[in-house]
Design a protein around this motif. Sequence first.
Motif, PDB file in Angstrom:
ATOM      1  N   ALA A 181       0.914  -1.181  -0.062  1.00  0.00           N
ATOM      2  CA  ALA A 181      -0.099  -0.012  -0.016  1.00  0.00           C
ATOM      3  C   ALA A 181       0.777   1.258  -0.020  1.00  0.00           C
ATOM      4  CB  ALA A 181      -1.060   0.058   1.416  1.00  0.00           C
ATOM      5  N   ALA A 182       1.909   1.191   0.777  1.00  0.00           N
ATOM      6  CA  ALA A 182       2.760   2.236   0.943  1.00  0.00           C
ATOM      7  C   ALA A 182       3.565   2.619  -0.558  1.00  0.00           C
ATOM      8  CB  ALA A 182       3.817   2.125   1.868  1.00  0.00           C
ATOM      9  N   ALA A 192       2.296   9.374  -5.829  1.00  0.00           N
ATOM     10  CA  ALA A 192       2.601  10.737  -5.621  1.00  0.00           C
ATOM     11  C   ALA A 192       4.037  11.094  -6.397  1.00  0.00           C
ATOM     12  CB  ALA A 192       2.734  10.960  -3.876  1.00  0.00           C
ATOM     13  N   GLU A 193       4.377  10.169  -7.185  1.00  0.00           N
ATOM     14  CA  GLU A 193       5.885  10.175  -7.890  1.00  0.00           C
ATOM     15  C   GLU A 193       6.825  10.474  -6.831  1.00  0.00           C
ATOM     16  OE1 GLU A 193       5.554  12.951 -11.084  1.00  0.00           O
ATOM     17  OE2 GLU A 193       3.766  12.174 -11.850  1.00  0.00           O
ATOM     18  N   ALA A 194       6.828   9.753  -5.643  1.00  0.00           N
ATOM     19  CA  ALA A 194       7.986   9.759  -4.655  1.00  0.00           C
ATOM     20  C   ALA A 194       8.664   8.661  -4.883  1.00  0.00           C
ATOM     21  CB  ALA A 194       7.304   9.979  -3.331  1.00  0.00           C
ATOM     22  N   VAL A 195       9.900   8.715  -5.882  1.00  0.00           N
ATOM     23  CA  VAL A 195      10.527   7.738  -6.141  1.00  0.00           C
ATOM     24  C   VAL A 195      11.280   6.869  -5.067  1.00  0.00           C
ATOM     25  CG1 VAL A 195      12.576   6.839  -7.877  1.00  0.00           C
ATOM     26  CG2 VAL A 195      10.726   8.669  -8.666  1.00  0.00           C
ATOM     27  N   ASN A 196      12.112   7.569  -4.131  1.00  0.00           N
ATOM     28  CA  ASN A 196      12.632   6.972  -3.048  1.00  0.00           C
ATOM     29  C   ASN A 196      11.686   6.380  -2.184  1.00  0.00           C
ATOM     30  OD1 ASN A 196      15.180   8.009  -4.028  1.00  0.00           O
ATOM     31  ND2 ASN A 196      15.187   9.828  -2.850  1.00  0.00           N
ATOM     32  N   GLU A 197      10.611   6.771  -1.714  1.00  0.00           N
ATOM     33  CA  GLU A 197       9.704   6.209  -0.954  1.00  0.00           C
ATOM     34  C   GLU A 197       8.962   4.791  -1.674  1.00  0.00           C
ATOM     35  OE1 GLU A 197       9.683   9.284  -1.659  1.00  0.00           O
ATOM     36  OE2 GLU A 197       9.673  10.611   0.223  1.00  0.00           O
ATOM     37  N   ALA A 198       8.910   5.012  -2.835  1.00  0.00           N
ATOM     38  CA  ALA A 198       8.527   3.598  -3.447  1.00  0.00           C
ATOM     39  C   ALA A 198       9.431   2.651  -3.513  1.00  0.00           C
ATOM     40  CB  ALA A 198       8.261   4.165  -5.040  1.00  0.00           C
ATOM     41  N   LEU A 199      10.748   3.094  -3.785  1.00  0.00           N
ATOM     42  CA  LEU A 199      11.843   1.952  -3.782  1.00  0.00           C
ATOM     43  C   LEU A 199      12.088   1.514  -2.332  1.00  0.00           C
ATOM     44  CD1 LEU A 199      14.341   3.860  -5.761  1.00  0.00           C
ATOM     45  CD2 LEU A 199      13.088   1.833  -6.582  1.00  0.00           C
ATOM     46  N   GLU A 200      11.870   2.315  -1.241  1.00  0.00           N
ATOM     47  CA  GLU A 200      11.923   1.691   0.046  1.00  0.00           C
ATOM     48  C   GLU A 200      10.743   0.767   0.361  1.00  0.00           C
ATOM     49  OE1 GLU A 200      12.895   0.375   3.768  1.00  0.00           O
ATOM     50  OE2 GLU A 200      14.321   1.355   2.395  1.00  0.00           O
ATOM     51  N   ALA A 201       9.542   1.261  -0.114  1.00  0.00           N
ATOM     52  CA  ALA A 201       8.414   0.292   0.317  1.00  0.00           C
ATOM     53  C   ALA A 201       8.652  -0.966  -0.862  1.00  0.00           C
ATOM     54  CB  ALA A 201       7.143   1.166  -0.040  1.00  0.00           C
TER      55      ALA A 201
END
Length: 101
Positions: free
Chosen positions: A64-65, A72-81
């Motif tokens: 979900a994250a 939200a196009e938050a690349v770093n957060e998407a990679l971490e999730a």
Amino acid sequence: MTELREPGRTGYEARFTGFPLGPRGISPAWEDLGPEARAIWAGVEAAVLRTFLEATKALVEARAAELRAVAAEAVNEALEAGRRATSAINRLEALAKGEGA
């Protein structure tokens, strides 16, 4: 529909799959176990379920994250999730194989 079972019975019977139970078996039949033994097996079964549910919850939350971060196009957060989701998948696979419980 699955029939309701007594807590612990599934774990107990799974432990002795392929072996006869009862008077001529390697262990008593479930019906012959006392309340203390049934309580122990209920605790074992509950612990196994908790372990799988914790890993499953971690996977669902990470996925979900990841989806929120991608939206939200938050690349770093998407990679971490994505890394957390992969870790949770690895944990579930290990549990399914009987490793690292």
